[in-house]
Design an enzyme around this catalytic site. Structure first.
Site, PDB file in Angstrom:
ATOM      1  N   ASN A  72     131.822   9.168  45.495  1.00  0.00           N
ATOM      2  CA  ASN A  72     132.306  10.380  44.837  1.00  0.00           C
ATOM      3  C   ASN A  72     132.393  10.131  43.332  1.00  0.00           C
ATOM      4  O   ASN A  72     131.992   9.074  42.849  1.00  0.00           O
ATOM      5  CB  ASN A  72     133.656  10.811  45.424  1.00  0.00           C
ATOM      6  CG  ASN A  72     134.699   9.713  45.301  1.00  0.00           C
ATOM      7  OD1 ASN A  72     135.153   9.393  44.208  1.00  0.00           O
ATOM      8  ND2 ASN A  72     135.081   9.123  46.436  1.00  0.00           N
ATOM      9  N   ASP A  78     136.033   9.753  52.989  1.00  0.00           N
ATOM     10  CA  ASP A  78     136.556  10.142  54.298  1.00  0.00           C
ATOM     11  C   ASP A  78     135.634   9.719  55.428  1.00  0.00           C
ATOM     12  O   ASP A  78     136.081   9.504  56.559  1.00  0.00           O
ATOM     13  CB  ASP A  78     136.770  11.654  54.354  1.00  0.00           C
ATOM     14  CG  ASP A  78     137.883  12.114  53.420  1.00  0.00           C
ATOM     15  OD1 ASP A  78     138.894  11.399  53.306  1.00  0.00           O
ATOM     16  OD2 ASP A  78     137.734  13.176  52.794  1.00  0.00           O
ATOM     17  N   LYS A 136     115.419  -0.695  53.456  1.00  0.00           N
ATOM     18  CA  LYS A 136     115.413   0.577  52.741  1.00  0.00           C
ATOM     19  C   LYS A 136     114.775   1.672  53.596  1.00  0.00           C
ATOM     20  O   LYS A 136     113.700   1.486  54.169  1.00  0.00           O
ATOM     21  CB  LYS A 136     114.633   0.431  51.427  1.00  0.00           C
ATOM     22  CG  LYS A 136     114.554   1.719  50.631  1.00  0.00           C
ATOM     23  CD  LYS A 136     113.706   1.543  49.380  1.00  0.00           C
ATOM     24  CE  LYS A 136     113.534   2.870  48.662  1.00  0.00           C
ATOM     25  NZ  LYS A 136     112.658   2.747  47.478  1.00  0.00           N
ATOM     26  N   PHE A 170     147.780  10.178  46.361  1.00  0.00           N
ATOM     27  CA  PHE A 170     147.177  11.144  45.447  1.00  0.00           C
ATOM     28  C   PHE A 170     146.347  12.146  46.240  1.00  0.00           C
ATOM     29  O   PHE A 170     145.785  11.811  47.287  1.00  0.00           O
ATOM     30  CB  PHE A 170     146.277  10.441  44.433  1.00  0.00           C
ATOM     31  CG  PHE A 170     147.010   9.952  43.217  1.00  0.00           C
ATOM     32  CD1 PHE A 170     146.836  10.557  41.985  1.00  0.00           C
ATOM     33  CD2 PHE A 170     147.887   8.878  43.306  1.00  0.00           C
ATOM     34  CE1 PHE A 170     147.512  10.120  40.863  1.00  0.00           C
ATOM     35  CE2 PHE A 170     148.564   8.416  42.190  1.00  0.00           C
ATOM     36  CZ  PHE A 170     148.378   9.049  40.962  1.00  0.00           C
ATOM     37  N   LYS A 222     149.579  17.612  53.383  1.00  0.00           N
ATOM     38  CA  LYS A 222     149.271  16.187  53.305  1.00  0.00           C
ATOM     39  C   LYS A 222     150.550  15.364  53.145  1.00  0.00           C
ATOM     40  O   LYS A 222     150.686  14.289  53.751  1.00  0.00           O
ATOM     41  CB  LYS A 222     148.322  15.926  52.132  1.00  0.00           C
ATOM     42  CG  LYS A 222     147.888  14.477  52.002  1.00  0.00           C
ATOM     43  CD  LYS A 222     146.828  14.297  50.922  1.00  0.00           C
ATOM     44  CE  LYS A 222     145.492  14.825  51.374  1.00  0.00           C
ATOM     45  NZ  LYS A 222     144.401  14.478  50.421  1.00  0.00           N
TER      46      LYS A 222
END
Length: 397
Positions: free
Chosen positions: A205, A274, A284, A319, A333
């Site tokens: 991310n 996640d 590859k 967070f 959460k």
């Protein structure tokens, strides 16, 4: 406004002091520069007078009221840094020799004192110099270790002036007065985990790790013993912080488990993936016609696991970054993870996304939601440290 005195001695590294003084001025500090006569051979006093808007005083100078400046500056100083510090001046200050403006003011000052040695390798390694540096430490002076590299004389070895960023951090640490986490152990995670698809590609991310690094820095400044568990990032290390690199979510979970029994506070600021590929190709993956299918499986919920399995009363902070229904998702959460604090921000809000130096967060705790104004990530880190200290106090009541 706090006052910093920068002492400059006669070494080639004196030229770096101009940038150091400029950087200190940008921190809204009142900076005075004192120079030895030999230092003036390397760089002109006018440079520092222009940067600080103060004259570079000599030993017998007085102000407009007739006050003796080496005493007035010594009283005024909140921190005193000698950078670069030559072997000669180090020898003088540890033996109480005060024969110029710099050494006389240093002797009279009662503020935190910092020494940044810079000299030829053989001079640095000489037992006399090493004994004098040891004496500095015994006298309570903070010695900022020299680095290793190519020196101006052509030798390669220890003796280079420490990096300016390290000098800045040491000065800011010396000026810091709130040690609310003194003696506490804090573990913080940072950065974006990487989940391998094959030896070349991975899922990740946009997190840069800046928030977690800022928390680590401020916790150290507040007196904590800090361990920073960091996924791949491009941020400079924080001096004095135990740095543990990891790559994947499973790596991070294993390391966090290792350190959990040693921590008073755990902060999960990392952006943990996640999901991860169920199977990782050993070679590859080649481009084929059609669209490849990748089966994913859930990664463990590190925050929830450590929160529900505390070995003793610990402060746990998580967070959450959201893009919609921010507070609704954050409260869900918070209840699910059973943490002490949940720091939430909105990716869509200007100044609060990935890769920037600022943040605008809300802090959820058991009894309230606190909406902080837009501030630097270091300021957010300090706000969290204060709340961690207060929560720890509550545990002991």
């Amino acid at each position: 406004m706090k006052t910093v005195i920068v002492g400059i001695t006669g070494g080639i590294a004196a030229y770096k002091s101009a940038q150091l003084v400029s950087d200190l001025m940008k921190k809204d500090l009142d900076v005075y520069v004192l120079m030895t006569e030999h230092a003036k051979e390397f760089i002109a006093p006018l440079t520092f007078a222009s940067l600080t808007h103060h004259p570079v005083y000599g030993l017998f100078d007085t102000d407009q009221h007739g006050k003796i400046m080496h005493i007035e500056l010594a009283k005024k100083a909140d921190a005193f840094l000698i950078a670069p510090a030559t072997a000669n001046v180090i020898a003088k200050i540890v033996h109480g020799i005060a024969d110029d403006m710099l050494t006389t003011t240093f002797l009279a000052a009662t503020c935190p004192k910092l020494i940044a040695p810079a000299m030829n390798t053989h001079m640095y390694e000489n037992p006399v110099t090493q004994n004098n540096l040891a004496l500095c430490k015994q006298l309570g002076y903070r010695v900022i270790d020299s680095s290793t590299g190519l020196l101006a004389c052509g030798d390669v070895g220890v003796g280079k002036l420490a990096e300016l960023s390290d000098l800045m951090e040491e000065v800011e640490q010396a000026l810091w007065s709130d040690h609310c986490l003194q003696g506490k152990r804090l573990v913080v995670t940072a950065g974006a985990t990487q989940e391998a698809l094959d030896p070349v590609r991975y899922l990740t991310n946009h997190s840069t790790g800046k928030m977690g690094f800022a928390i680590a820095k401020m916790a150290k400044r507040c007196g904590a013993e800090v361990t920073l568990i960091a996924a791949p990032n491009h941020l400079p290390p924080i001096k004095g912080v135990n740095y543990v690199p990891v790559v994947s979510a499973l790596d991070m979970l294993e390391v966090v488990r290792t350190y959990q029994n040693q921590a008073d506070i755990i902060v999960k600021a990392a952006a943990v993936a996640d999901y991860r590929p169920k199977e990782v190709a050993q070679e590859k993956i080649k481009k084929e016609t059609g669209t490849p299918e990748i089966t994913l499986e859930r990664n463990p919920d590190i925050l929830k696991e450590i929160s529900l399995n505390r070995p003793f009363p610990q402060v746990i902070c998580g967070f959450a970054m959201e893009t919609e229904h921010v507070m609704e998702h954050a409260k869900e959460k918070f209840e699910k993870k059973q943490v002490d604090f949940l720091v939430v921000n909105n990716l869509r809000e200007e100044g609060a996304g990935f890769g920037v130096d600022s943040n605008r967060v809300s802090i959820l705790s058991k009894d309230k939601v606190e909406d902080l104004k837009l501030m630097s990530k270091e300021e957010v880190g300090y706000e969290l440290c204060k709340r961690f200290a207060k929560r720890l106090e509550e545990f002991s009541c």
